[in-house]
Motif scaffolding. Structure first.
Motif, short mmCIF file in Angstrom:
data_model
loop_
_atom_site.label_atom_id
_atom_site.label_comp_id
_atom_site.label_asym_id
_atom_site.label_seq_id
_atom_site.Cartn_x
_atom_site.Cartn_y
_atom_site.Cartn_z
N UNK A 1 0.85 -1.20 0.00
CA UNK A 1 0.00 0.00 0.00
C UNK A 1 0.89 1.26 0.00
N UNK A 2 0.58 2.20 -0.89
CA UNK A 2 1.27 3.50 -0.86
C UNK A 2 0.46 4.42 0.05
N UNK A 3 1.08 4.85 1.13
CA UNK A 3 0.42 5.79 2.04
C UNK A 3 1.07 7.14 1.78
N UNK A 4 0.31 8.06 1.18
CA UNK A 4 0.94 9.27 0.68
C UNK A 4 0.36 10.53 1.34
N UNK A 5 1.25 11.23 2.02
CA UNK A 5 0.90 12.44 2.76
C UNK A 5 1.14 13.61 1.82
N UNK A 6 0.03 14.23 1.36
CA UNK A 6 0.13 15.28 0.33
C UNK A 6 -0.33 16.63 0.86
N UNK A 7 -0.07 16.87 2.13
CA UNK A 7 -0.60 18.06 2.80
C UNK A 7 -0.08 19.38 2.19
N UNK A 8 1.08 19.33 1.52
CA UNK A 8 1.61 20.56 0.90
C UNK A 8 1.30 20.63 -0.60
N UNK A 9 0.24 19.94 -1.05
CA UNK A 9 -0.02 19.79 -2.48
C UNK A 9 -0.15 21.11 -3.23
N UNK A 10 -0.60 22.17 -2.55
CA UNK A 10 -0.77 23.45 -3.24
C UNK A 10 0.42 24.38 -3.05
N UNK A 11 1.45 23.91 -2.38
CA UNK A 11 2.62 24.78 -2.15
C UNK A 11 3.77 24.21 -2.96
N UNK A 12 3.80 24.56 -4.25
CA UNK A 12 4.84 24.08 -5.17
C UNK A 12 5.38 25.27 -5.96
N UNK B 1 -3.45 5.08 -0.20
CA UNK B 1 -4.15 5.83 0.84
C UNK B 1 -3.61 7.25 0.76
N UNK B 2 -4.48 8.20 0.40
CA UNK B 2 -4.04 9.59 0.25
C UNK B 2 -4.48 10.40 1.46
N UNK B 3 -3.51 11.09 2.06
CA UNK B 3 -3.77 11.84 3.29
C UNK B 3 -3.62 13.34 3.02
N UNK B 4 -4.54 14.12 3.57
CA UNK B 4 -4.46 15.56 3.40
C UNK B 4 -5.16 16.25 4.57
N UNK B 5 -5.13 17.58 4.59
CA UNK B 5 -5.76 18.33 5.67
C UNK B 5 -5.94 19.78 5.27
N UNK B 6 -6.74 20.48 6.09
CA UNK B 6 -6.95 21.91 5.86
C UNK B 6 -5.77 22.74 6.38
N UNK B 7 -4.94 22.12 7.24
CA UNK B 7 -3.93 22.86 8.00
C UNK B 7 -3.04 23.78 7.17
N UNK C 1 -8.32 9.51 1.80
CA UNK C 1 -9.03 8.96 0.64
C UNK C 1 -8.41 7.60 0.35
N UNK C 2 -9.26 6.59 0.28
CA UNK C 2 -8.76 5.22 0.05
C UNK C 2 -9.87 4.41 -0.60
N UNK C 3 -9.52 3.31 -1.27
CA UNK C 3 -10.57 2.46 -1.84
C UNK C 3 -11.51 1.95 -0.74
N UNK C 4 -12.76 1.56 -1.10
CA UNK C 4 -13.77 1.23 -0.08
C UNK C 4 -13.33 0.21 0.97
N UNK C 5 -12.64 -0.84 0.58
CA UNK C 5 -12.22 -1.86 1.55
C UNK C 5 -11.30 -1.27 2.61
#
Ligand code: GLN
Length: 390
Positions: free
Chosen positions: A199-210, A230-236, A250-254
């Motif tokens: 499983x790729x667990x990917x923390x993309x919290x800085x996705x808009x800061x590029x 498994x994609x991880x993000x936040x409002x922070x 965000x992850x597949x239903x299972x």
């Protein structure tokens, strides 16, 4: 008083060291230093988002939201991630709202790890991933990102995968290095995940800061990877509200089904009125994100110039809001002692590089600075840093 020599503390927690990042924040407060250690903005969060949360409180949205997130927020997340970064997520079966990305990460790991499982972690890494491994019971295997471009050796990465590997943790844009993983690099990782059923667990919290025309690519958008990401993000970070503690997975239903169970029993849910505020923020137009990027590039350039002028060698970040620096020009043996001296004598707090490495020696000549601050704060920090050598 206990009558036996048995420790009252669990072995699990005995293995922890205190968070160096949060420790530096306390030291900065004690010495009234400018806190360029812990990554949070000192400028206001967006007005419309704050107003929506205040209205929600006034309108009595003060009881539990649905454990995996208020419907309005899950719908807003699904609509937003569809256009950026291009993920298809069914709000009913694939989204879990959590207490920040911190809870998102630990709930995700606890949902997938069995005793004896291994996780691959790139180092330097955001320090929470260490305790996350311990809490979930995973054995970490580290793969080094090598400066100056923080690239990895494909053979070294391949050698870290085996039958016990359950997950790989990716953080792009990356804290602390500012690296933005390229499509080619993510494809190499994806191929290994597919080969080994990882499983790729990917923390993309800085996705808009590029910066610098770099493109943020989400692992879940690579061919075949949505099923095992498994994609991880936040409002922070995107909405400058680190204290709200509203994040999502965000992850597949299972996988989502498993993550929701852990999340429910750990926290029940994220604060209901703040979820309403974040739902409003997710509806902001593209101009909001463009503005955020423009402001951060100015801050980065200002801070890099100031740090270089003061004698630090900078690894120019292409994303996130940190600058990793090399301190070997100062001729001191130890990053921790240097960071403490910087707080006490100069009045600026940074994070010792060693706290981002399991092999502490690799970080002994590094310090990380945050630049998510108002221009006035950065100017004051620059004036103080100019006196480092003096
Ligand atoms: N992610 C931020 C950092 O690296 C804040 C960490 C925290 O204290 N939660 O500084």
């Amino acid at each position: 008083m206990t009558t036996s020599n048995r420790s009252l503390i669990s072995h699990r927690v005995e293995g922890f060291t205190e968070s160096v990042i949060r420790g530096m924040t306390r030291l900065a407060q004690q010495h009234r230093a400018i806190n360029l250690a812990q990554g949070f903005p000192d400028f206001p969060a967006p007005e419309a988002m704050k107003r929506a949360a205040m209205d929600a409180i006034a309108g009595d949205i003060n009881q539990y939201a649905i454990t995996w997130g208020a419907k309005r927020l899950r719908d807003a997340i699904a609509a937003k991630v569809k256009w950026y970064p291009g993920i298809e997520a069914d709000p009913e079966t694939m989204i879990t709202v959590t207490c920040g990305s911190t809870e998102a990460m630990i709930s995700s790991l606890m949902a997938i790890i069995n005793p004896g499982d291994e996780i691959v972690v790139f180092e330097p890494f955001y320090e929470n991933y260490g305790p996350d491994g311990i809490l979930s019971g995973a054995t970490p295997r580290y793969v080094t990102l090598r400066e100056p471009d923080w690239s990895f050796d494909e053979r070294e990465l391949a050698a870290a995968f085996n039958n016990r590997t359950k997950a790989i943790i990716i953080n792009t844009p990356n804290n602390p290095t500012g690296k933005v993983f390229s499509r080619e690099e993510l494809s190499v990782i994806a191929k290994l995940c597919q080969q080994w059923g990882v499983v790729a667990v990917t923390d993309e919290i800085y996705e808009h800061i590029v910066y610098d025309g770099c493109e943020h690519i989400s692992m879940a958008t690579l061919p075949g990877m949505a099923e095992q990401t498994i994609t991880i993000n936040a409002a922070s970070k995107t909405y400058s509200a680190t204290g709200w503690r509203v994040g999502w997975v965000i992850a597949p239903p299972g996988l989502t089904n498993a993550i929701r169970k852990v999340h429910d029993f750990l926290t029940v849910g994220a604060p209901a009125p703040l979820q309403e505020g974040v739902a409003t923020a997710l509806g902001f137009g593209r101009d909001y994100y463009e503005g955020l990027g423009r402001e951060y590039v100015e801050k980065r350039d200002f801070m890099q110039t100031a740090l270089e002028g003061a004698g630090f060698r900078c690894f120019k970040p292409h994303g996130a809001y940190y600058i990793m620096t090399d301190i070997s020009g100062f001729g001191l043996p130890d990053d921790v002692a240097f960071a403490h001296d910087l707080v006490q004598r100069v009045g600026v707090a940074a994070v010792p590089g060693s706290s981002f490495y399991h092999d502490r020696a690799l970080g002994r000549q590094k310090l990380r600075f945050v630049f998510a601050k108002r221009p006035a704060t950065l100017r004051e920090a620059a004036e103080k840093l100019a006196r480092v050598k003096g």
